[in-house]
Design an enzyme around this catalytic site. Sequence first.
Site, PDB file in Angstrom:
ATOM      1  N   CYS A  50      31.234 -22.968   5.885  1.00 29.54           N
ATOM      2  CA  CYS A  50      30.114 -24.254   5.798  1.00 29.54           C
ATOM      3  C   CYS A  50      28.749 -24.151   4.827  1.00 29.54           C
ATOM      4  O   CYS A  50      28.370 -24.837   4.856  1.00 29.54           O
ATOM      5  CB  CYS A  50      29.470 -24.018   7.281  1.00 29.54           C
ATOM      6  N   HIS A  74      22.555 -26.499   8.357  1.00 27.03           N
ATOM      7  CA  HIS A  74      23.984 -26.828   8.800  1.00 27.03           C
ATOM      8  C   HIS A  74      24.007 -27.064  10.219  1.00 27.03           C
ATOM      9  O   HIS A  74      23.158 -26.247  11.181  1.00 27.03           O
ATOM     10  CB  HIS A  74      24.784 -25.533   8.269  1.00 27.03           C
ATOM     11  N   ASN A 123      30.628 -30.769  13.749  1.00 31.77           N
ATOM     12  CA  ASN A 123      30.451 -29.707  12.896  1.00 31.77           C
ATOM     13  C   ASN A 123      31.516 -29.979  11.585  1.00 31.77           C
ATOM     14  O   ASN A 123      32.755 -30.046  11.745  1.00 31.77           O
ATOM     15  CB  ASN A 123      30.747 -28.622  13.329  1.00 31.77           C
TER      16      ASN A 123
HETATM   17  O1  UT7 Z   1      30.038 -23.603  11.405  1.00 31.02           O
HETATM   18  C1  UT7 Z   1      29.642 -22.274  11.315  1.00 31.02           C
HETATM   19  C2  UT7 Z   1      30.526 -21.444  12.287  1.00 31.02           C
HETATM   20  N1  UT7 Z   1      30.546 -21.959  13.428  1.00 31.02           N
HETATM   21  C3  UT7 Z   1      29.577 -21.844  14.566  1.00 31.02           C
HETATM   22  O2  UT7 Z   1      28.560 -21.489  14.001  1.00 31.02           O
HETATM   23  C4  UT7 Z   1      30.003 -22.109  15.779  1.00 31.02           C
HETATM   24  C5  UT7 Z   1      29.345 -20.918  16.670  1.00 31.02           C
HETATM   25  N2  UT7 Z   1      29.951 -20.557  18.197  1.00 31.02           N
HETATM   26  C6  UT7 Z   1      29.331 -21.683  19.108  1.00 31.02           C
HETATM   27  O3  UT7 Z   1      28.979 -22.460  18.507  1.00 31.02           O
HETATM   28  C7  UT7 Z   1      29.339 -21.229  20.584  1.00 31.02           C
HETATM   29  O4  UT7 Z   1      29.906 -20.064  20.671  1.00 31.02           O
HETATM   30  C8  UT7 Z   1      30.595 -22.313  21.164  1.00 31.02           C
HETATM   31  C9  UT7 Z   1      30.178 -23.545  21.209  1.00 31.02           C
HETATM   32  C10 UT7 Z   1      31.920 -22.093  20.420  1.00 31.02           C
HETATM   33  C11 UT7 Z   1      30.864 -21.581  22.481  1.00 31.02           C
HETATM   34  O5  UT7 Z   1      29.785 -21.713  23.380  1.00 31.02           O
HETATM   35  P1  UT7 Z   1      29.421 -20.549  24.081  1.00 31.02           P
HETATM   36  O6  UT7 Z   1      28.072 -20.814  24.807  1.00 31.02           O
HETATM   37  O7  UT7 Z   1      29.398 -19.338  23.224  1.00 31.02           O
HETATM   38  O8  UT7 Z   1      30.585 -20.388  25.368  1.00 31.02           O
HETATM   39  P2  UT7 Z   1      31.704 -19.231  25.394  1.00 31.02           P
HETATM   40  O9  UT7 Z   1      32.585 -19.234  24.301  1.00 31.02           O
HETATM   41  O10 UT7 Z   1      30.903 -17.810  25.830  1.00 31.02           O
HETATM   42  O11 UT7 Z   1      32.290 -19.757  26.547  1.00 31.02           O
HETATM   43  C12 UT7 Z   1      31.718 -20.010  28.062  1.00 31.02           C
HETATM   44  C13 UT7 Z   1      32.815 -20.547  29.058  1.00 31.02           C
HETATM   45  C14 UT7 Z   1      33.927 -19.776  29.000  1.00 31.02           C
HETATM   46  O12 UT7 Z   1      34.524 -20.049  30.492  1.00 31.02           O
HETATM   47  P3  UT7 Z   1      34.435 -18.885  31.232  1.00 31.02           P
HETATM   48  O13 UT7 Z   1      34.989 -17.374  30.537  1.00 31.02           O
HETATM   49  O14 UT7 Z   1      33.089 -18.307  31.432  1.00 31.02           O
HETATM   50  O15 UT7 Z   1      34.803 -18.909  32.487  1.00 31.02           O
HETATM   51  C15 UT7 Z   1      34.940 -20.660  28.479  1.00 31.02           C
HETATM   52  O16 UT7 Z   1      36.121 -20.510  28.593  1.00 31.02           O
HETATM   53  O17 UT7 Z   1      33.076 -22.008  28.439  1.00 31.02           O
HETATM   54  C16 UT7 Z   1      34.588 -22.192  28.506  1.00 31.02           C
HETATM   55  N3  UT7 Z   1      34.570 -23.105  27.310  1.00 31.02           N
HETATM   56  C17 UT7 Z   1      34.787 -24.626  27.701  1.00 31.02           C
HETATM   57  N4  UT7 Z   1      34.548 -25.081  28.922  1.00 31.02           N
HETATM   58  C18 UT7 Z   1      34.589 -26.733  28.830  1.00 31.02           C
HETATM   59  C19 UT7 Z   1      34.848 -22.875  26.175  1.00 31.02           C
HETATM   60  N5  UT7 Z   1      35.023 -24.068  25.467  1.00 31.02           N
HETATM   61  C20 UT7 Z   1      35.012 -25.113  26.595  1.00 31.02           C
HETATM   62  C21 UT7 Z   1      35.067 -26.767  26.529  1.00 31.02           C
HETATM   63  N6  UT7 Z   1      34.977 -27.296  27.674  1.00 31.02           N
HETATM   64  N7  UT7 Z   1      35.142 -27.185  25.310  1.00 31.02           N
END
Ligand code: UT7
Length: 326
Positions: free
Chosen positions: A113, A253, A283
């Site tokens: 990125c 970004h 993104n």
């Molecule tokens: O471009 C530069 C690099 N990329 C980034 O900077 C991305 C950095 N990371 C993030 O933005 C976030 O970590 C995410 C948006 C990817 C995820 O958000 P989070 O708050 O860290 O969620 P998580 O991965 O801890 O997941 C929380 C819950 C999980 O369920 P359980 O295990 O708590 O039951 C996931 O399975 O949310 C669930 N989940 C979803 N639910 C509905 C993950 N993706 C989804 C989804 N829809 N699309």
Amino acid sequence: MKKLKIVGLGVGLPKRILTNFDLEKMVDTSDEWITERTGIKERRIADSDTATSDLIVIAAKEALKQANLKPTDLDTIIVGTSTPDTIYPSTACWVEKALGLSGPVAFDVNAGCCGFLYALEIAANLINGKRAKKVLVAGAEVMSKVVNWEDRRTCVLFGDGAGVCIVVPTDEERGIVASNWGSDGTLAELLYQPAGGTRMPASKETVEKKLHTVHMVGNEVFKNAVREMENATLQVLADANLSSSEIDLFIPHQANYRIIDATIKRTNIPLEKTYLVIHKYGNMSAATIPVALHDAYYEGKIKDNNYILFAAFGAGFTWAAMILKW
Ligand code: UT7
């Protein structure tokens, strides 16, 4: 200051819009989850026959027109991308071919990125070292072709697009006031595309296991992104001897609104001065900053002599920050 002037801006954005509601029909997700966790409402998705260079060429034509230049005036083409048309030659060479050019220096920068900021840093150094005079700097991605559309943790995050700047030397007091860049390869596997390179060449098995797609440990990337965006931003402000209140526009970004929110709170940059496009484009990796710069400019948010602060974080991990005097 590394003196330079941006004389043209352009974007190449696919027409097709994929909303969170569309995604609800594809994977187990909801508009509410995506909006609350990321700030994204919709993103652009390229057609099956569109490659990264196709979007750059659209952006390049707009930028060259604004700059009142012809493609043949360019001496250098630098493309920041991690979704190249082909492993080789570079996407920059495909752009050259599409513009009918033979001769200019053309190469890609793969810095996730941060690709656009790395490319602009290189352009600034080439211009200040008198090795380049008319540089096309692009940040461009077709992320939709390297996303696993069955993985809700990643497929909702990304979008496609390209942004181009035409950069030239100037005697005026404008250009890059301060900048920094860095990387940490020890954390490479937290965000990567495992297959398709020499480590894991394409095979029936790699395709079946969807190893040619984005693999990301989201919450670890998140923590590192917040920390390094803050560090890079504070460092560039210190190096420029400017306070956050002296910045006219912050273009970060845009991977997740919560990362941006944490960054501006930790660095005292007001939300009103932060330019956001994440809700409409998602993104776009290396394309995010140049597309946002273009949109901010055409919304009248950028005036002569403004200080624009950029900060980015991405796969590698890589980070970069830059203050540009417009
Ligand atoms: O471009 C530069 C690099 N990329 C980034 O900077 C991305 C950095 N990371 C993030 O933005 C976030 O970590 C995410 C948006 C990817 C995820 O958000 P989070 O708050 O860290 O969620 P998580 O991965 O801890 O997941 C929380 C819950 C999980 O369920 P359980 O295990 O708590 O039951 C996931 O399975 O949310 C669930 N989940 C979803 N639910 C509905 C993950 N993706 C989804 C989804 N829809 N699309």
